[in-house]
Design a protein around this motif. Structure first.
Motif, PDB file in Angstrom:
ATOM      1  N   UNK A  82       0.835  -1.196   0.000  1.00 47.13           N
ATOM      2  CA  UNK A  82       0.000   0.000   0.000  1.00 47.13           C
ATOM      3  C   UNK A  82       0.877   1.255   0.000  1.00 47.13           C
ATOM      4  N   UNK A  83       1.960   1.213   0.758  1.00 49.27           N
ATOM      5  CA  UNK A  83       2.880   2.339   0.767  1.00 49.27           C
ATOM      6  C   UNK A  83       3.461   2.620  -0.610  1.00 49.27           C
ATOM      7  N   UNK A  84       3.723   1.565  -1.376  1.00 49.82           N
ATOM      8  CA  UNK A  84       4.217   1.753  -2.743  1.00 49.82           C
ATOM      9  C   UNK A  84       3.160   2.426  -3.620  1.00 49.82           C
ATOM     10  N   UNK A  85       1.900   2.040  -3.417  1.00 52.53           N
ATOM     11  CA  UNK A  85       0.814   2.649  -4.191  1.00 52.53           C
ATOM     12  C   UNK A  85       0.655   4.123  -3.832  1.00 52.53           C
ATOM     13  N   UNK A  86       0.725   4.426  -2.541  1.00 48.56           N
ATOM     14  CA  UNK A  86       0.601   5.822  -2.102  1.00 48.56           C
ATOM     15  C   UNK A  86       1.728   6.669  -2.694  1.00 48.56           C
ATOM     16  N   UNK A  87       2.942   6.125  -2.710  1.00 47.66           N
ATOM     17  CA  UNK A  87       4.073   6.854  -3.290  1.00 47.66           C
ATOM     18  C   UNK A  87       3.849   7.112  -4.769  1.00 47.66           C
ATOM     19  N   UNK A  88       3.370   6.095  -5.492  1.00 43.80           N
ATOM     20  CA  UNK A  88       3.112   6.273  -6.923  1.00 43.80           C
ATOM     21  C   UNK A  88       2.042   7.322  -7.169  1.00 43.80           C
ATOM     22  N   UNK A  89       0.963   7.262  -6.387  1.00 46.64           N
ATOM     23  CA  UNK A  89      -0.134   8.221  -6.558  1.00 46.64           C
ATOM     24  C   UNK A  89       0.352   9.643  -6.337  1.00 46.64           C
ATOM     25  N   UNK A  90       1.151   9.843  -5.302  1.00 46.77           N
ATOM     26  CA  UNK A  90       1.641  11.191  -4.989  1.00 46.77           C
ATOM     27  C   UNK A  90       2.613  11.689  -6.046  1.00 46.77           C
TER      28      UNK A  90
END
Length: 258
Positions: free
Chosen positions: A208-216
């Motif tokens: 999930x942290x990887x997804x949040x980083x990508x989104x940002x």
């Protein structure tokens, strides 16, 4: 905020117990609408009560079932006499992980959560809008049609976009507009009902942290949006100010259009 923008309009908002849906429903009341707050969480009645208005009503229904969608529209018609606007706000990724790590049941659950409630609600509301000769449907999609760690959710929201465009083409001649807003990452208070009731493992939290980083990092503005920054475009699309907009999917994602 325009306190008269929805005067005389009846609006059904699904997913109204929390997050974007809650904000849309409460602001619509403040702008003159009669609103049915719909959610499967029973505390949706508490949210509707926050409006402190006789023009607010609540209805508990599971929109992942067709019966839930049909009973919602029937209740709205009986309560308010018509349905002018439907805001389809049910949805949200349940799990975030590489696609190869999803189990078949997880894939089905993502589609059931983020595609079927919108599909069912659109179908269930159409007879009422056709009978009255007008209506507006605003589907809440997502810019996550391009993103990592949530392929089934991306597929569901891609379906919402396709449905929006096809319905708009099919029913434009009947004076029914169908549009969508596609939010990006959005800051919101902690959910009262978690997106994943079974909880996340440490590995899933890392994914999930990887997804949040990508989104940002994918946004031009390099930040998440606020609830207010999502609510305002949704209500614009629902209003008569957008009367010549149909079939459009408006990305509200800081420049990352998905």
């Amino acid at each position: 905020m325009n306190t008269n923008r929805f005067a005389g309009k009846v609006m059904v908002v699904t997913g109204a117990a929390q997050g974007i849906g809650r904000g849309v429903a409460l602001r619509a009341i403040a702008e003159g609408a009669k609103v049915l707050f719909v959610d499967r969480a029973d505390f949706v009645t508490e949210v509707a009560a926050e409006a402190q208005s006789d023009d607010a009503a609540a209805f508990v229904a599971d929109l992942e079932t067709y019966d839930g969608a049909a009973s919602t529209m029937a209740f709205a018609k009986n309560r308010f006499g018509r349905i002018d606007i439907l805001i389809n706000g049910v949805g949200g990724a349940i799990r975030m992980r590489p696609f190869a790590e999803f189990e078949p049941a997880h894939i089905d659950a993502e589609i059931r959560r983020s595609l079927m409630p919108t599909l069912y609600a659109c179908h269930a509301v159409l007879p009422y809008m056709l009978a009255q000769g007008c209506g507006t449907i605003v589907n809440i999609s997502s810019n996550a049609t391009r993103g990592i760690r949530r392929v089934p959710y991306s597929a569901a929201k891609g379906g919402v976009n396709a449905m929006t465009q096809s319905l708009a083409m099919e029913y434009g001649a009947y004076n029914i507009r169908v549009v969508a807003a596609a939010p990006g990452g959005t800051e919101a208070p902690p959910r009262r009902v978690p997106r994943n009731a079974s909880g996340d493992s440490e590995q899933e939290k890392a994914w999930m942290g990887e997804a949040v980083k990508q989104v940002t990092e994918s946004t031009f503005l390099k930040r998440y949006g606020t609830l207010d920054e999502q609510i305002a475009p949704i209500l614009f699309l629902a209003s008569d100010e957008a009367a010549y907009i149909t079939g459009a999917v408006l990305a509200v994602a800081g420049g990352d259009n998905g």
